[in-house]
Design an enzyme around this catalytic site. Sequence first.
Site, PDB file in Angstrom:
ATOM      1  CG  HIS A 190      -2.192   0.788   1.018  1.00  0.00           C
ATOM      2  ND1 HIS A 190      -2.227   2.159   1.090  1.00  0.00           N
ATOM      3  CD2 HIS A 190      -3.461   0.400   0.745  1.00  0.00           C
ATOM      4  CE1 HIS A 190      -3.466   2.582   0.889  1.00  0.00           C
ATOM      5  NE2 HIS A 190      -4.240   1.529   0.675  1.00  0.00           N
ATOM      6  CD  GLU A 321      -5.002   0.254  -2.417  1.00  0.00           C
ATOM      7  OE1 GLU A 321      -5.551  -0.603  -1.700  1.00  0.00           O
ATOM      8  OE2 GLU A 321      -5.410   1.431  -2.509  1.00  0.00           O
TER       9      GLU A 321
END
Length: 356
Positions: A190, A321
């Site tokens: 992330h 992501e």
Amino acid sequence: MLPSSTSTPHQEHTVSVKITPLPSWEHYRVGELARYQVENNHLRLEVLALGGIVRKLELKRPDGQWQNLVLGCDSAGDYLSQKACLGSVVGRWANRIANARCLVEGYELELDANLYPHHLHGGLAGFHHKVFQLTPVEDGLKLSLWSAHGEAGFPGNLHLEVFYRLREQSWIVEMNAEVDKPCPVNLTQHSYFNLGSHLTNYRLQSDAPYIVMTDKDGIPITLEETGRHPLCLTEERAIGEMMDQPLEALRQVGGIDHCYLWPDDDGSLKTRCVMTDPTTGIRLSVKSDQPGLQIYTGNHLGGTPAYEGKCYKHHQGIALEPGLWPDAPNQPGHTKGILHPGERYHQLTQFSFDNI
């Protein structure tokens, strides 16, 4: 014990990688935190044991200077206080699970409803707040973590190994996990990227055939063909131009926060998106073996601790992501994201950087 993987790309082009321990950090909640710098001729990572966080990712520019391309902050306390998961490994479930509930083997799990009433990014006991063991390997670091039965409501014990490797101008992230009870598992890295200018200037392209449309909480409503949608990325587009469209899908989440999907993908490593900052001349290509890519334009970054005691503003970085689509255990289709004992979760992502 998970077996070491040899499936990373470009194995034959291993470049000399220098791995240097840095002074550790400390915090009363988590104790001493190891830090390492991993460097080759093109890229330099700073990795923190807390959350497996990549605190800095620097690219060597044509003038020989290093330019940091990710968001971060300056203390363990800052990382523990923020909710943006800056630079961390996210799990056991990245993205949302609706109403913090899902069925596994006929049993309804009740998970941490940290984005009430939903579950997000592993909950309050997520991996972004866990301390990994860092071990140098030939071309980077191995990050190991043991997650106990019941954390955030997830069943069974989970053993996780993450590898951060540098190969030429690529940062390779490989994740492997095993469980001893059936459990939802969907991991991601992330980091928020900032290529040097404001992200509204960046140009983005992705050949995803579908986009997941969600409600205001990010829970899927429909799956739409990208070619017919205003957020289509088949042709390269400026992020600012996309975000300026008068769309309810953008207004309700404050920008882009959508999963681009390849539902019939074969699981091989493929290009998922290419992002270019025409102002700085930096290009980022993301390859992954995952069927989804959540594109999040940092819509809620405002007030998040930054370097040098500062705070970030909304839209100051973009997260790309790889993973499954949101709420997969509760959604139609066969990809539920349930890992069973004896199976091995595997994810491979390659972030490649170029000066253009």
